[in-house]
Write a protein that holds these residues in place. Sequence first.
Motif, PDB file in Angstrom:
ATOM      1  N   MET A  65       0.778  -1.234  -0.021  1.00  0.00           N
ATOM      2  CA  MET A  65      -0.004  -0.114  -0.128  1.00  0.00           C
ATOM      3  C   MET A  65       0.843   1.278   0.053  1.00  0.00           C
ATOM      4  O   MET A  65       0.564   2.277  -0.568  1.00  0.00           O
ATOM      5  CB  MET A  65      -1.004   0.023   1.187  1.00  0.00           C
ATOM      6  CG  MET A  65      -1.907   1.146   1.235  1.00  0.00           C
ATOM      7  SD  MET A  65      -2.814   1.122   2.664  1.00  0.00           S
ATOM      8  CE  MET A  65      -3.948   2.427   2.548  1.00  0.00           C
ATOM      9  N   PHE A  66       1.999   1.238   0.835  1.00  0.00           N
ATOM     10  CA  PHE A  66       2.868   2.479   0.867  1.00  0.00           C
ATOM     11  C   PHE A  66       4.185   2.055   0.286  1.00  0.00           C
ATOM     12  O   PHE A  66       4.760   0.832   0.526  1.00  0.00           O
ATOM     13  CB  PHE A  66       2.882   2.834   2.255  1.00  0.00           C
ATOM     14  CG  PHE A  66       1.380   3.392   3.003  1.00  0.00           C
ATOM     15  CD1 PHE A  66       0.926   4.490   2.336  1.00  0.00           C
ATOM     16  CD2 PHE A  66       0.880   2.522   3.847  1.00  0.00           C
ATOM     17  CE1 PHE A  66      -0.287   4.914   2.964  1.00  0.00           C
ATOM     18  CE2 PHE A  66      -0.154   2.710   4.277  1.00  0.00           C
ATOM     19  CZ  PHE A  66      -0.796   4.042   3.852  1.00  0.00           C
ATOM     20  N   ASN A  67       4.992   2.874  -0.351  1.00  0.00           N
ATOM     21  CA  ASN A  67       6.469   2.726  -0.624  1.00  0.00           C
ATOM     22  C   ASN A  67       7.208   3.761  -0.073  1.00  0.00           C
ATOM     23  O   ASN A  67       7.705   4.570  -0.856  1.00  0.00           O
ATOM     24  CB  ASN A  67       6.327   2.499  -2.102  1.00  0.00           C
ATOM     25  CG  ASN A  67       7.781   2.304  -2.803  1.00  0.00           C
ATOM     26  OD1 ASN A  67       8.450   1.610  -2.141  1.00  0.00           O
ATOM     27  ND2 ASN A  67       8.212   2.884  -3.643  1.00  0.00           N
ATOM     28  N   ILE A  68       7.167   3.934   1.411  1.00  0.00           N
ATOM     29  CA  ILE A  68       7.701   5.065   2.018  1.00  0.00           C
ATOM     30  C   ILE A  68       9.339   4.786   2.094  1.00  0.00           C
ATOM     31  O   ILE A  68       9.798   3.824   2.358  1.00  0.00           O
ATOM     32  CB  ILE A  68       7.238   5.381   3.171  1.00  0.00           C
ATOM     33  CG1 ILE A  68       5.969   5.198   3.339  1.00  0.00           C
ATOM     34  CG2 ILE A  68       7.987   6.392   4.084  1.00  0.00           C
ATOM     35  CD1 ILE A  68       5.292   6.486   2.534  1.00  0.00           C
ATOM     36  N   LYS A  69      10.114   5.911   1.716  1.00  0.00           N
ATOM     37  CA  LYS A  69      11.469   5.754   1.551  1.00  0.00           C
ATOM     38  C   LYS A  69      12.203   7.033   2.405  1.00  0.00           C
ATOM     39  O   LYS A  69      13.522   6.661   2.686  1.00  0.00           O
ATOM     40  CB  LYS A  69      12.156   6.082   0.192  1.00  0.00           C
ATOM     41  CG  LYS A  69      11.604   4.860  -0.949  1.00  0.00           C
ATOM     42  CD  LYS A  69      12.051   5.188  -2.225  1.00  0.00           C
ATOM     43  CE  LYS A  69      11.404   4.120  -3.326  1.00  0.00           C
ATOM     44  NZ  LYS A  69      11.799   4.341  -4.515  1.00  0.00           N
ATOM     45  N   LEU A  70      11.460   7.920   2.981  1.00  0.00           N
ATOM     46  CA  LEU A  70      11.825   9.083   3.647  1.00  0.00           C
ATOM     47  C   LEU A  70      10.829   9.412   4.774  1.00  0.00           C
ATOM     48  O   LEU A  70       9.730   9.639   4.144  1.00  0.00           O
ATOM     49  CB  LEU A  70      12.352  10.048   2.982  1.00  0.00           C
ATOM     50  CG  LEU A  70      12.830  11.609   3.557  1.00  0.00           C
ATOM     51  CD1 LEU A  70      13.968  11.263   4.311  1.00  0.00           C
ATOM     52  CD2 LEU A  70      13.257  12.554   2.467  1.00  0.00           C
ATOM     53  N   VAL A  71      11.111   9.438   5.889  1.00  0.00           N
ATOM     54  CA  VAL A  71      10.402   9.977   6.869  1.00  0.00           C
ATOM     55  C   VAL A  71      10.898  11.222   7.769  1.00  0.00           C
ATOM     56  O   VAL A  71      12.075  11.261   8.214  1.00  0.00           O
ATOM     57  CB  VAL A  71      10.156   8.911   7.727  1.00  0.00           C
ATOM     58  CG1 VAL A  71       9.080   9.522   8.848  1.00  0.00           C
ATOM     59  CG2 VAL A  71       9.471   7.411   7.195  1.00  0.00           C
ATOM     60  N   ALA A  72      10.107  12.125   7.719  1.00  0.00           N
ATOM     61  CA  ALA A  72      10.533  13.611   8.174  1.00  0.00           C
ATOM     62  C   ALA A  72       9.872  13.814   9.605  1.00  0.00           C
ATOM     63  O   ALA A  72       8.799  13.651   9.336  1.00  0.00           O
ATOM     64  CB  ALA A  72      10.517  14.682   7.388  1.00  0.00           C
ATOM     65  N   PHE A  73      10.447  14.327  10.544  1.00  0.00           N
ATOM     66  CA  PHE A  73       9.844  14.467  11.564  1.00  0.00           C
ATOM     67  C   PHE A  73      10.179  16.008  12.375  1.00  0.00           C
ATOM     68  O   PHE A  73      11.422  16.378  12.341  1.00  0.00           O
ATOM     69  CB  PHE A  73      10.228  13.653  13.058  1.00  0.00           C
ATOM     70  CG  PHE A  73      10.361  12.134  12.491  1.00  0.00           C
ATOM     71  CD1 PHE A  73       9.131  11.320  12.791  1.00  0.00           C
ATOM     72  CD2 PHE A  73      11.537  11.375  11.900  1.00  0.00           C
ATOM     73  CE1 PHE A  73       9.105  10.087  12.189  1.00  0.00           C
ATOM     74  CE2 PHE A  73      11.412  10.230  11.583  1.00  0.00           C
ATOM     75  CZ  PHE A  73      10.204   9.364  11.959  1.00  0.00           C
ATOM     76  N   ASP A  74       9.189  16.697  12.668  1.00  0.00           N
ATOM     77  CA  ASP A  74       9.307  17.835  13.627  1.00  0.00           C
ATOM     78  C   ASP A  74       9.933  17.393  14.947  1.00  0.00           C
ATOM     79  O   ASP A  74       9.535  16.327  15.231  1.00  0.00           O
ATOM     80  CB  ASP A  74       8.213  18.743  13.533  1.00  0.00           C
ATOM     81  CG  ASP A  74       8.164  19.870  14.678  1.00  0.00           C
ATOM     82  OD1 ASP A  74       9.216  20.550  14.453  1.00  0.00           O
ATOM     83  OD2 ASP A  74       7.436  19.780  15.696  1.00  0.00           O
ATOM     84  N   LEU A  75      10.394  18.155  15.825  1.00  0.00           N
ATOM     85  CA  LEU A  75      11.176  17.717  16.942  1.00  0.00           C
ATOM     86  C   LEU A  75      10.126  17.973  18.266  1.00  0.00           C
ATOM     87  O   LEU A  75       9.370  17.067  18.770  1.00  0.00           O
ATOM     88  CB  LEU A  75      12.461  18.230  17.388  1.00  0.00           C
ATOM     89  CG  LEU A  75      13.479  17.824  16.194  1.00  0.00           C
ATOM     90  CD1 LEU A  75      14.898  18.275  16.915  1.00  0.00           C
ATOM     91  CD2 LEU A  75      13.628  16.435  16.052  1.00  0.00           C
ATOM     92  N   ASP A  76      10.163  19.377  18.705  1.00  0.00           N
ATOM     93  CA  ASP A  76       9.237  19.717  19.744  1.00  0.00           C
ATOM     94  C   ASP A  76       7.746  19.582  19.453  1.00  0.00           C
ATOM     95  O   ASP A  76       7.139  19.963  18.645  1.00  0.00           O
ATOM     96  CB  ASP A  76       9.594  21.031  20.213  1.00  0.00           C
ATOM     97  CG  ASP A  76      11.168  21.079  20.429  1.00  0.00           C
ATOM     98  OD1 ASP A  76      11.618  20.633  21.402  1.00  0.00           O
ATOM     99  OD2 ASP A  76      11.693  22.126  19.773  1.00  0.00           O
ATOM    100  N   GLY A  77       6.911  18.759  20.066  1.00  0.00           N
ATOM    101  CA  GLY A  77       5.776  18.546  20.019  1.00  0.00           C
ATOM    102  C   GLY A  77       5.562  17.524  19.070  1.00  0.00           C
ATOM    103  O   GLY A  77       4.111  16.940  18.938  1.00  0.00           O
ATOM    104  N   THR A  78       6.302  16.792  18.485  1.00  0.00           N
ATOM    105  CA  THR A  78       6.118  15.789  17.530  1.00  0.00           C
ATOM    106  C   THR A  78       7.157  14.479  17.928  1.00  0.00           C
ATOM    107  O   THR A  78       6.326  13.603  18.381  1.00  0.00           O
ATOM    108  CB  THR A  78       6.383  16.298  16.175  1.00  0.00           C
ATOM    109  OG1 THR A  78       5.436  17.314  15.841  1.00  0.00           O
ATOM    110  CG2 THR A  78       6.137  15.361  15.079  1.00  0.00           C
ATOM    111  N   LEU A  79       8.384  14.595  17.568  1.00  0.00           N
ATOM    112  CA  LEU A  79       9.240  13.359  17.766  1.00  0.00           C
ATOM    113  C   LEU A  79       9.428  13.274  19.373  1.00  0.00           C
ATOM    114  O   LEU A  79       9.541  12.209  19.889  1.00  0.00           O
ATOM    115  CB  LEU A  79      10.453  13.716  17.070  1.00  0.00           C
ATOM    116  CG  LEU A  79      11.329  12.422  17.041  1.00  0.00           C
ATOM    117  CD1 LEU A  79      10.778  11.055  16.561  1.00  0.00           C
ATOM    118  CD2 LEU A  79      12.723  12.509  16.277  1.00  0.00           C
TER     119      LEU A  79
END
Length: 273
Positions: free
Chosen positions: A1-15
């Motif tokens: 269903m997904f072909n994810i190769k890159l994942v981006a994360f905000d830091l504060d309040g997210t990661l």
Amino acid sequence: MFNIKLVAFDLDGTLTNDDKVITPLTMEALRTVQQHGVKLCLASGRPPFGMRPLAREIGGEVLLLCYNGGYIEVPAVGVDGTPEVLVEKTLQEEVIPQLKAFQDKSGFTLMTYYEDTIYTEHPDNPYVAISSRNNNMKVQGIKDFVADTPRPLHKCLMVGPPEARLALEEQMQASLKNMYICHSTPYFIECLPSGIDKGSALKDLATHLGIPMQDVIAFGDSNNDVDMMEKAGIGVAMGNAEESIKAVADYTTASNNDDGIALSLRTFFPDLF
């Protein structure tokens, strides 16, 4: 269903949770997808000095999108340990006195980052102290922001009480057409070079890596994440996100305190967990 190769994360309040740490369950999920070839990118308004410790904690090759995209750093390759800088944009000299003028008439405090130090005319400001703790940076009090800050500057912040932030942010956006003005928390107004936003930077990074944006996930919670969420193939809002983020997201997950990222990664990569 997904072909994810890159994942981006905000830091504060997210990661990171409200204690500014990556929880064990989320850390395990990050390392699992990373070990199966998915690239990880930390995307924050923080300076490089304030982001590298988290990248080292995760381990492996973690890409850094700093200053909301004004500075992009690729992990070091080779014996000298020097990272590759893909993008570096700085503030025009003319905007520094303009920002100081806003400080002097608003009652907010102007601050900036340079290497491992925060520079400000008001070193005892409690919001400056928050940034100092978050980035593990020392604070240097100066007499005159225009004359005494080192150059070049990648970003400045106006910090002050949340109840007054929106009005000042709107005034600055209307007046400072040669800058990108947004907010990352209820009390931080981000002042960046014109044309800078996390979404454009993430697209530049994906292009460099040869990854189509449809194969990118972006996680965020605040105003400065909107562009990144819109440009990524999949945008995921945290449960604690501002409503403007949830409105543009494809999905909403649990909060940063409830392992929202780990839960989402388990959904997008079911074969890995």
